[in-house]
Design a protein around this motif. Sequence first.
Motif, mmCIF file in Angstrom:
data_model
loop_
_atom_site.group_PDB
_atom_site.id
_atom_site.type_symbol
_atom_site.label_atom_id
_atom_site.label_comp_id
_atom_site.label_asym_id
_atom_site.label_seq_id
_atom_site.Cartn_x
_atom_site.Cartn_y
_atom_site.Cartn_z
ATOM 1 N N GLU A 55 0.901 -1.332 -0.384
ATOM 2 C CA GLU A 55 -0.214 -0.226 -0.323
ATOM 3 C C GLU A 55 0.741 1.292 -0.275
ATOM 4 O O GLU A 55 0.373 1.747 1.125
ATOM 5 C CB GLU A 55 -0.901 -0.001 1.308
ATOM 6 C CG GLU A 55 -1.859 -1.127 1.382
ATOM 7 C CD GLU A 55 -2.627 -0.673 3.144
ATOM 8 O OE1 GLU A 55 -3.587 -0.084 2.990
ATOM 9 O OE2 GLU A 55 -2.851 -2.368 3.244
ATOM 10 N N PHE A 56 1.968 1.454 -0.640
ATOM 11 C CA PHE A 56 2.870 2.587 -0.990
ATOM 12 C C PHE A 56 4.252 1.868 -2.295
ATOM 13 O O PHE A 56 3.819 1.564 -2.439
ATOM 14 C CB PHE A 56 4.351 2.223 0.697
ATOM 15 C CG PHE A 56 4.825 0.954 0.683
ATOM 16 C CD1 PHE A 56 6.130 0.861 -0.466
ATOM 17 C CD2 PHE A 56 4.404 0.002 1.984
ATOM 18 C CE1 PHE A 56 6.314 -0.548 0.154
ATOM 19 C CE2 PHE A 56 4.531 -0.772 1.827
ATOM 20 C CZ PHE A 56 5.669 -1.279 1.045
ATOM 21 N N ASP A 57 3.668 3.147 -2.989
ATOM 22 C CA ASP A 57 4.810 3.787 -4.394
ATOM 23 C C ASP A 57 6.512 2.968 -3.451
ATOM 24 O O ASP A 57 6.688 3.151 -2.615
ATOM 25 C CB ASP A 57 5.132 4.348 -4.504
ATOM 26 C CG ASP A 57 3.292 5.090 -5.230
ATOM 27 O OD1 ASP A 57 2.871 4.355 -5.453
ATOM 28 O OD2 ASP A 57 2.809 6.368 -5.400
ATOM 29 N N GLU A 58 6.884 2.142 -4.471
ATOM 30 C CA GLU A 58 8.522 2.213 -3.877
ATOM 31 C C GLU A 58 8.703 2.553 -5.369
ATOM 32 O O GLU A 58 8.593 1.996 -5.854
ATOM 33 C CB GLU A 58 8.251 0.592 -3.879
ATOM 34 C CG GLU A 58 9.506 -0.287 -3.330
ATOM 35 C CD GLU A 58 10.268 -1.182 -2.597
ATOM 36 O OE1 GLU A 58 10.873 -1.375 -2.036
ATOM 37 O OE2 GLU A 58 8.602 -1.816 -1.840
ATOM 38 N N TYR A 59 10.233 3.118 -4.798
ATOM 39 C CA TYR A 59 11.380 2.814 -5.738
ATOM 40 C C TYR A 59 12.356 2.326 -5.475
ATOM 41 O O TYR A 59 12.750 2.970 -4.731
ATOM 42 C CB TYR A 59 11.666 4.866 -5.771
ATOM 43 C CG TYR A 59 10.289 6.250 -6.188
ATOM 44 C CD1 TYR A 59 10.301 6.376 -6.796
ATOM 45 C CD2 TYR A 59 9.719 6.025 -4.930
ATOM 46 C CE1 TYR A 59 9.209 7.191 -7.912
ATOM 47 C CE2 TYR A 59 8.643 6.537 -5.331
ATOM 48 C CZ TYR A 59 8.098 7.537 -5.938
ATOM 49 O OH TYR A 59 7.569 8.486 -6.271
ATOM 50 N N THR A 60 12.722 1.633 -6.953
ATOM 51 C CA THR A 60 14.584 1.032 -6.541
ATOM 52 C C THR A 60 15.636 1.837 -7.816
ATOM 53 O O THR A 60 15.628 1.890 -8.189
ATOM 54 C CB THR A 60 14.224 -0.534 -6.485
ATOM 55 O OG1 THR A 60 13.249 -0.261 -5.750
ATOM 56 C CG2 THR A 60 15.084 -1.306 -6.313
ATOM 57 N N TYR A 61 16.616 2.239 -6.912
ATOM 58 C CA TYR A 61 17.017 2.198 -7.885
ATOM 59 C C TYR A 61 18.838 1.505 -7.495
ATOM 60 O O TYR A 61 19.240 0.985 -6.185
ATOM 61 C CB TYR A 61 18.262 3.547 -6.956
ATOM 62 C CG TYR A 61 19.928 4.056 -7.967
ATOM 63 C CD1 TYR A 61 19.667 4.471 -9.056
ATOM 64 C CD2 TYR A 61 20.581 3.812 -7.100
ATOM 65 C CE1 TYR A 61 20.822 4.560 -9.856
ATOM 66 C CE2 TYR A 61 21.911 4.321 -7.878
ATOM 67 C CZ TYR A 61 22.461 4.368 -9.366
ATOM 68 O OH TYR A 61 23.460 4.485 -9.969
ATOM 69 N N ILE A 62 19.374 0.384 -8.664
ATOM 70 C CA ILE A 62 20.478 0.081 -8.314
ATOM 71 C C ILE A 62 21.877 -0.148 -8.209
ATOM 72 O O ILE A 62 22.498 1.002 -9.501
ATOM 73 C CB ILE A 62 20.090 -1.543 -9.045
ATOM 74 C CG1 ILE A 62 18.697 -1.580 -9.587
ATOM 75 C CG2 ILE A 62 21.034 -2.763 -9.343
ATOM 76 C CD1 ILE A 62 18.284 -2.835 -8.770
ATOM 77 N N ILE A 63 22.189 -0.545 -7.899
ATOM 78 C CA ILE A 63 24.133 0.325 -7.080
ATOM 79 C C ILE A 63 25.005 -0.807 -8.007
ATOM 80 O O ILE A 63 25.685 -0.429 -9.361
ATOM 81 C CB ILE A 63 24.107 0.444 -5.309
ATOM 82 C CG1 ILE A 63 23.766 1.171 -4.874
ATOM 83 C CG2 ILE A 63 25.585 1.024 -5.450
ATOM 84 C CD1 ILE A 63 23.881 1.570 -3.397
ATOM 85 N N SER A 64 24.434 -2.219 -7.579
ATOM 86 C CA SER A 64 25.476 -2.535 -8.686
ATOM 87 C C SER A 64 25.019 -4.050 -8.672
ATOM 88 O O SER A 64 23.791 -4.856 -7.534
ATOM 89 C CB SER A 64 26.697 -3.156 -7.666
ATOM 90 O OG SER A 64 27.038 -3.757 -6.089
ATOM 91 N N GLY A 65 25.312 -5.281 -8.823
ATOM 92 C CA GLY A 65 24.692 -6.205 -8.943
ATOM 93 C C GLY A 65 23.439 -6.278 -10.081
ATOM 94 O O GLY A 65 22.905 -5.507 -10.901
ATOM 95 N N LYS A 66 22.358 -6.936 -9.836
ATOM 96 C CA LYS A 66 20.938 -7.502 -11.024
ATOM 97 C C LYS A 66 20.060 -7.671 -9.727
ATOM 98 O O LYS A 66 19.838 -8.227 -8.724
ATOM 99 C CB LYS A 66 21.059 -8.771 -12.313
ATOM 100 C CG LYS A 66 22.198 -8.064 -12.648
ATOM 101 C CD LYS A 66 22.024 -8.790 -14.270
ATOM 102 C CE LYS A 66 22.439 -9.755 -13.777
ATOM 103 N NZ LYS A 66 22.364 -11.003 -15.055
ATOM 104 N N LYS A 67 18.451 -7.123 -9.944
ATOM 105 C CA LYS A 67 17.678 -7.901 -9.192
ATOM 106 C C LYS A 67 16.324 -7.955 -9.954
ATOM 107 O O LYS A 67 15.994 -7.092 -11.268
ATOM 108 C CB LYS A 67 16.896 -6.564 -8.270
ATOM 109 C CG LYS A 67 16.176 -6.511 -7.071
ATOM 110 C CD LYS A 67 16.086 -5.280 -5.943
ATOM 111 C CE LYS A 67 14.301 -5.850 -5.272
ATOM 112 N NZ LYS A 67 14.425 -4.902 -4.350
ATOM 113 N N GLN A 68 16.035 -8.822 -9.868
ATOM 114 C CA GLN A 68 14.563 -9.594 -11.172
ATOM 115 C C GLN A 68 13.390 -9.135 -9.456
ATOM 116 O O GLN A 68 13.180 -9.252 -8.909
ATOM 117 C CB GLN A 68 14.968 -11.439 -10.720
ATOM 118 C CG GLN A 68 13.231 -11.780 -11.613
ATOM 119 C CD GLN A 68 13.424 -13.135 -11.593
ATOM 120 O OE1 GLN A 68 13.642 -13.204 -12.460
ATOM 121 N NE2 GLN A 68 12.441 -13.773 -10.736
#
Length: 122
Positions: A55-68
């Motif tokens: 029930e919230f907006d989520e912002y993600t910034y990748i510094i290193s590696g990968k995320k699925q």
Amino acid sequence: MSKKYHIQNSPFVVPTTDGKLIEEHFGQATDGNKDISIAHMIAPAGWSEPFQTPEFDEYTYIISGKKQFIIDGETIILEAGQSIKIEKNTRVQYSNPFVVACEYIAICTPAFSMDLVNREAE
């Protein structure tokens, strides 16, 4: 006169059982702020969470590696330097099925709360 800024030198380290590092710099666990949370995260290789509909907006910034991300059935893989905003009330699963850890910054508005994440049973 009080200062109009706060430097965070000791983020709250959220206890986890899955090897993921969560350092909340600002948010409910750290300073009681319910409007926003900002956290530094490291998801180990092979890590995953159950599906959830926050029930919230989520912002993600990748510094290193990968995320699925599996978002409403679509699989998206982000790499270092990429970012994403996932709107609240969207069904999503976060994981790192890769062989190296993923370091990233997560920002939630309103702030992350287990009461608002709506995780599904595994």
